[in-house]
Motif scaffolding. Sequence first.
Motif, PDB file in Angstrom:
ATOM      1  N   ASP A  88      31.761  23.882  36.657  1.00 18.48           N
ATOM      2  CA  ASP A  88      31.738  23.555  35.238  1.00 18.48           C
ATOM      3  C   ASP A  88      32.349  22.180  35.058  1.00 18.48           C
ATOM      4  OD1 ASP A  88      31.015  25.775  33.176  1.00 18.48           O
ATOM      5  OD2 ASP A  88      31.862  26.787  34.916  1.00 18.48           O
ATOM      6  N   PRO A  89      31.851  21.440  34.069  1.00 16.65           N
ATOM      7  CA  PRO A  89      32.488  20.142  33.837  1.00 16.65           C
ATOM      8  C   PRO A  89      33.974  20.366  33.601  1.00 16.65           C
ATOM      9  CG  PRO A  89      30.505  20.384  32.516  1.00 16.65           C
ATOM     10  CD  PRO A  89      30.777  21.715  33.148  1.00 16.65           C
ATOM     11  N   PHE A  93      41.269  20.025  28.416  1.00 16.61           N
ATOM     12  CA  PHE A  93      41.597  20.672  27.152  1.00 16.61           C
ATOM     13  C   PHE A  93      41.639  22.192  27.334  1.00 16.61           C
ATOM     14  CE2 PHE A  93      39.842  21.070  22.520  1.00 16.61           C
ATOM     15  CZ  PHE A  93      40.870  21.939  22.213  1.00 16.61           C
ATOM     16  N   GLY A 153      23.941  22.648  34.507  1.00 19.75           N
ATOM     17  CA  GLY A 153      22.731  21.846  34.496  1.00 19.75           C
ATOM     18  C   GLY A 153      22.782  20.674  33.544  1.00 19.75           C
ATOM     19  N   ALA A 154      21.674  19.997  33.401  1.00 16.09           N
ATOM     20  CA  ALA A 154      21.458  18.935  32.426  1.00 16.09           C
ATOM     21  C   ALA A 154      21.942  17.550  32.859  1.00 16.09           C
ATOM     22  CB  ALA A 154      22.018  19.293  31.070  1.00 16.09           C
ATOM     23  N   GLY A 155      23.184  17.401  33.292  1.00 10.87           N
ATOM     24  CA  GLY A 155      23.665  16.064  33.596  1.00 10.87           C
ATOM     25  C   GLY A 155      23.258  15.577  34.974  1.00 10.87           C
ATOM     26  N   GLN A 156      23.439  14.275  35.205  1.00  6.14           N
ATOM     27  CA  GLN A 156      23.021  13.718  36.491  1.00  6.14           C
ATOM     28  C   GLN A 156      23.879  14.213  37.637  1.00  6.14           C
ATOM     29  OE1 GLN A 156      22.623   9.410  36.123  1.00  6.14           O
ATOM     30  NE2 GLN A 156      20.408   9.687  36.000  1.00  6.14           N
ATOM     31  N   SER A 157      25.175  14.394  37.372  1.00 11.31           N
ATOM     32  CA  SER A 157      26.019  14.838  38.482  1.00 11.31           C
ATOM     33  C   SER A 157      25.651  16.269  38.863  1.00 11.31           C
ATOM     34  CB  SER A 157      27.502  14.682  38.133  1.00 11.31           C
ATOM     35  OG  SER A 157      28.098  15.908  37.838  1.00 11.31           O
ATOM     36  N   GLU A 158      25.248  17.080  37.860  1.00 12.70           N
ATOM     37  CA  GLU A 158      24.781  18.425  38.166  1.00 12.70           C
ATOM     38  C   GLU A 158      23.439  18.398  38.887  1.00 12.70           C
ATOM     39  OE1 GLU A 158      26.101  18.484  34.833  1.00 12.70           O
ATOM     40  OE2 GLU A 158      27.435  20.231  34.833  1.00 12.70           O
ATOM     41  N   GLN A 181      12.919  21.273  24.059  1.00 16.01           N
ATOM     42  CA  GLN A 181      14.333  21.440  24.374  1.00 16.01           C
ATOM     43  C   GLN A 181      14.532  21.762  25.850  1.00 16.01           C
ATOM     44  OE1 GLN A 181      16.127  20.307  22.335  1.00 16.01           O
ATOM     45  NE2 GLN A 181      15.352  20.703  20.286  1.00 16.01           N
TER      46      GLN A 181
ATOM     47  N   PRO B  60      21.196  21.209  23.476  1.00 13.60           N
ATOM     48  CA  PRO B  60      19.817  21.119  22.987  1.00 13.60           C
ATOM     49  C   PRO B  60      19.638  22.037  21.782  1.00 13.60           C
ATOM     50  CG  PRO B  60      19.843  21.509  25.365  1.00 13.60           C
ATOM     51  CD  PRO B  60      21.251  21.659  24.880  1.00 13.60           C
ATOM     52  N   ASP B  88      18.025  10.674  27.656  1.00 15.05           N
ATOM     53  CA  ASP B  88      17.672  11.982  28.207  1.00 15.05           C
ATOM     54  C   ASP B  88      17.615  11.861  29.715  1.00 15.05           C
ATOM     55  OD1 ASP B  88      16.699  14.250  26.295  1.00 15.05           O
ATOM     56  OD2 ASP B  88      16.202  12.353  25.340  1.00 15.05           O
ATOM     57  N   PRO B  89      17.987  12.925  30.417  1.00 16.05           N
ATOM     58  CA  PRO B  89      17.881  12.843  31.868  1.00 16.05           C
ATOM     59  C   PRO B  89      16.432  12.482  32.223  1.00 16.05           C
ATOM     60  CG  PRO B  89      19.000  14.849  31.216  1.00 16.05           C
ATOM     61  CD  PRO B  89      18.477  14.224  29.967  1.00 16.05           C
ATOM     62  N   LEU B 128      21.406   5.872  35.204  1.00 14.01           N
ATOM     63  CA  LEU B 128      21.222   6.018  33.760  1.00 14.01           C
ATOM     64  C   LEU B 128      22.447   5.575  32.960  1.00 14.01           C
ATOM     65  CD1 LEU B 128      19.165   7.020  31.678  1.00 14.01           C
ATOM     66  CD2 LEU B 128      20.264   9.234  31.788  1.00 14.01           C
ATOM     67  N   VAL B 152      22.201  14.530  25.520  1.00 13.84           N
ATOM     68  CA  VAL B 152      22.170  15.987  25.500  1.00 13.84           C
ATOM     69  C   VAL B 152      23.516  16.583  25.930  1.00 13.84           C
ATOM     70  CG1 VAL B 152      21.325  16.425  27.839  1.00 13.84           C
ATOM     71  CG2 VAL B 152      20.591  17.910  25.996  1.00 13.84           C
ATOM     72  N   GLY B 153      24.390  15.726  26.437  1.00 10.96           N
ATOM     73  CA  GLY B 153      25.749  16.169  26.753  1.00 10.96           C
ATOM     74  C   GLY B 153      25.837  16.969  28.029  1.00 10.96           C
ATOM     75  N   ALA B 154      27.003  17.503  28.285  1.00 10.69           N
ATOM     76  CA  ALA B 154      27.263  18.453  29.366  1.00 10.69           C
ATOM     77  C   ALA B 154      27.556  17.815  30.722  1.00 10.69           C
ATOM     78  CB  ALA B 154      26.173  19.496  29.495  1.00 10.69           C
ATOM     79  N   GLY B 155      26.710  16.925  31.222  1.00 15.23           N
ATOM     80  CA  GLY B 155      26.915  16.406  32.565  1.00 15.23           C
ATOM     81  C   GLY B 155      27.951  15.298  32.613  1.00 15.23           C
ATOM     82  N   GLN B 156      28.381  14.965  33.829  1.00 12.92           N
ATOM     83  CA  GLN B 156      29.409  13.930  33.957  1.00 12.92           C
ATOM     84  C   GLN B 156      28.898  12.555  33.591  1.00 12.92           C
ATOM     85  OE1 GLN B 156      31.312  14.248  37.838  1.00 12.92           O
ATOM     86  NE2 GLN B 156      33.035  15.253  36.856  1.00 12.92           N
ATOM     87  N   SER B 157      27.616  12.285  33.920  1.00 15.04           N
ATOM     88  CA  SER B 157      27.116  10.960  33.605  1.00 15.04           C
ATOM     89  C   SER B 157      26.995  10.809  32.094  1.00 15.04           C
ATOM     90  CB  SER B 157      25.802  10.678  34.330  1.00 15.04           C
ATOM     91  OG  SER B 157      24.710  10.770  33.473  1.00 15.04           O
ATOM     92  N   GLU B 158      26.683  11.915  31.404  1.00 18.99           N
ATOM     93  CA  GLU B 158      26.652  11.854  29.943  1.00 18.99           C
ATOM     94  C   GLU B 158      28.052  11.734  29.362  1.00 18.99           C
ATOM     95  OE1 GLU B 158      24.332  14.407  30.963  1.00 18.99           O
ATOM     96  OE2 GLU B 158      22.510  13.945  29.828  1.00 18.99           O
ATOM     97  N   LYS B 184      32.098  25.593  27.804  1.00 18.68           N
ATOM     98  CA  LYS B 184      31.453  25.293  29.064  1.00 18.68           C
ATOM     99  C   LYS B 184      30.818  23.911  29.090  1.00 18.68           C
ATOM    100  CE  LYS B 184      29.872  29.254  31.627  1.00 18.68           C
ATOM    101  NZ  LYS B 184      28.689  30.026  31.952  1.00 18.68           N
ATOM    102  N   ALA B 185      30.300  23.515  27.956  1.00 19.12           N
ATOM    103  CA  ALA B 185      29.630  22.224  27.907  1.00 19.12           C
ATOM    104  C   ALA B 185      30.604  21.104  28.250  1.00 19.12           C
ATOM    105  CB  ALA B 185      29.016  22.009  26.539  1.00 19.12           C
ATOM    106  N   MET B 188      34.273  19.444  24.536  1.00 19.35           N
ATOM    107  CA  MET B 188      35.221  19.662  23.443  1.00 19.35           C
ATOM    108  C   MET B 188      36.295  18.580  23.399  1.00 19.35           C
ATOM    109  SD  MET B 188      33.725  22.063  22.195  1.00 19.35           S
ATOM    110  CE  MET B 188      34.838  22.053  20.801  1.00 19.35           C
TER     111      MET B 188
END
Lengths: 321, 321
Positions: A88-89, A93, A153-158, A181, B60, B88-89, B128, B152-158, B184-185, B188
């Motif tokens: 998980d990222p 916090f 998922g979703a991010g580049q590092s993932e 989406q 999303p 977007d990725p 990116l 879209v958030g969540a990943g480290q690169s984002e 999880k995202a 926060m």
Amino acid sequence: MTEQNNEVSALAERLESGDRRAAARIISMLEDNDTGARDIIKAIYPKTGKAHIVGITGPPGAGKSTLADKLTRAVRASGRSVGVVAVDPTSPFTGGALLGDRVRMQDHFTDPEVFIRSMATRGWLGGLAKATKDVVKVMDAMGKDVIFVETVGAGQSEVSIIQAAHTSIVVEMPGLGDDIQAIKAGIMEIGDIFVVNKSDRADSARTVSEREMMLDLNQSKAAWRPPVLQTVARDNKGIEELLVKIDEHMVHLRDSGQLDDYFKKQVRAEFEDLLREELAKYMLEEYTAKNVLEKVLEKLERRELDPYSAVQQLMEPLCKK
Amino acid sequence: MTEQNNEVSALAERLESGDRRAAARIISMLEDNDTGARDIIKAIYPKTGKAHIVGITGPPGAGKSTLADKLTRAVRASGRSVGVVAVDPTSPFTGGALLGDRVRMQDHFTDPEVFIRSMATRGWLGGLAKATKDVVKVMDAMGKDVIFVETVGAGQSEVSIIQAAHTSIVVEMPGLGDDIQAIKAGIMEIGDIFVVNKSDRADSARTVSEREMMLDLNQSKAAWRPPVLQTVARDNKGIEELLVKIDEHMVHLRDSGQLDDYFKKQVRAEFEDLLREELAKYMLEEYTAKNVLEKVLEKLERRELDPYSAVQQLMEPLCKK
């Protein structure tokens, strides 16, 4: 120094015999970026490369943790050992206290053939993607046959974490939003197996056919057409079928020679990433020691210099060598 | 060479006068990793640092694009110009064709004071996160007052993209899942402003109070307590109030001296990232030319050597210098 070397050899040996406490200790060292940690990785490296690494990714709420849980049971039932890495990222916090969905996995804590590690608890100074790959190596050297890596998922590092898996499972659920989406998550093209979980919900058939349609449009993966499966992980439905596909995918990788290619690519990527980190670390220390770095940063702050020219200037003595 | 320099100066000048076609041309060069691109960044760098960069992130389906659209209108109504970078990725599978939600933004295409760029269309050879920061620089040098960066958030690169913003807006919607899913995202802790969009839905008040409660637990952002706002972006509700908070946050950054700190941190991070990339690129070319790289990779593949030792060996001549 000799003492540390002895500790490293002892830990590596205990790890290779499957000792969970040695594994936990090594992972803590990796987490702290302890200097001993890299010696451990050096020591265990020859023992790695045997596990089947399976990535599980998908949007929050799709049920990845439950799926990993049920897959773990299924793999165990087939007589193989399991490692699970839950990524998980990092969140300074929230810490790890609220990750209640991990609790379910604790059922496996009494099974010596299952080793589970959540990556959410700390800062991972060396970067999450690298840390995850190192933890996978630890479980691999430990002798785990199948290693599940679960990410949001979703991010580049993932994406980079999932790309390091032999088999990538993309988990979705019916009605999470429209097609766009799902595409946005940028994970469609990395899936070897697609799973529509919670498939007892309405709209499941539509989600499956949308995914099938999208895969039909995709020409790039001709050798392996990713199957789209339906599961209800909570009720253990479709899990056996999923494990069959996971095993089939490994056979496909082996038979097609892709496993070798995969391996070469991984080795190269890992080497390059490490070189990048180590070089920059070394040079930044050098520049700091020579009082060059501060001056460059001040010029950058005043916008008298741009970053490209700054890097060029600093690298000049190196390139002339 | 002189010809290229002339082209670069001409483009940079046109950009600084707000020429959209020059901006589009420069962004294409960045996309292709054209050698001219970095000369452009060098040329425009002194003109950057004026825009208020506002990150918009969230899961999303939360309505980020609609929110960016409506915020763009509100900023324009206040007489300021706007840049929008939609990240977007990258998806080689889907390309950009299905990104229908961008279409709405096309209403702004006739407004010369709005410049919009989606980052979803291509491979971005340089990465990116770096590309996004460069595109933001282009819009900044172009004179855009407020630049929205939507991810879209969540990943480290984002997260790294959002951390490069002055003000980060985390967008949620009611009932997207339980609290843990939101946590999880991993976004926060980076929010300066929280928005519960689609707040005409049931459960909106609960989502707001959950967020408020979570923020009350957070001690680290004492100087600025992130507000939690409700919007219905589709109906343009709550947008004015959101813009007021965005502007207040910039005043807070300026008055508290955080803007200077932010700026120094950005400059340093960008410099280090670039140094990392350039050093590794140079050294890999060197090693390839000297036929060292292939031999090292072969040893790694046979697991006769581990990556840490390989990097150590290769860097030895450098460190002895």
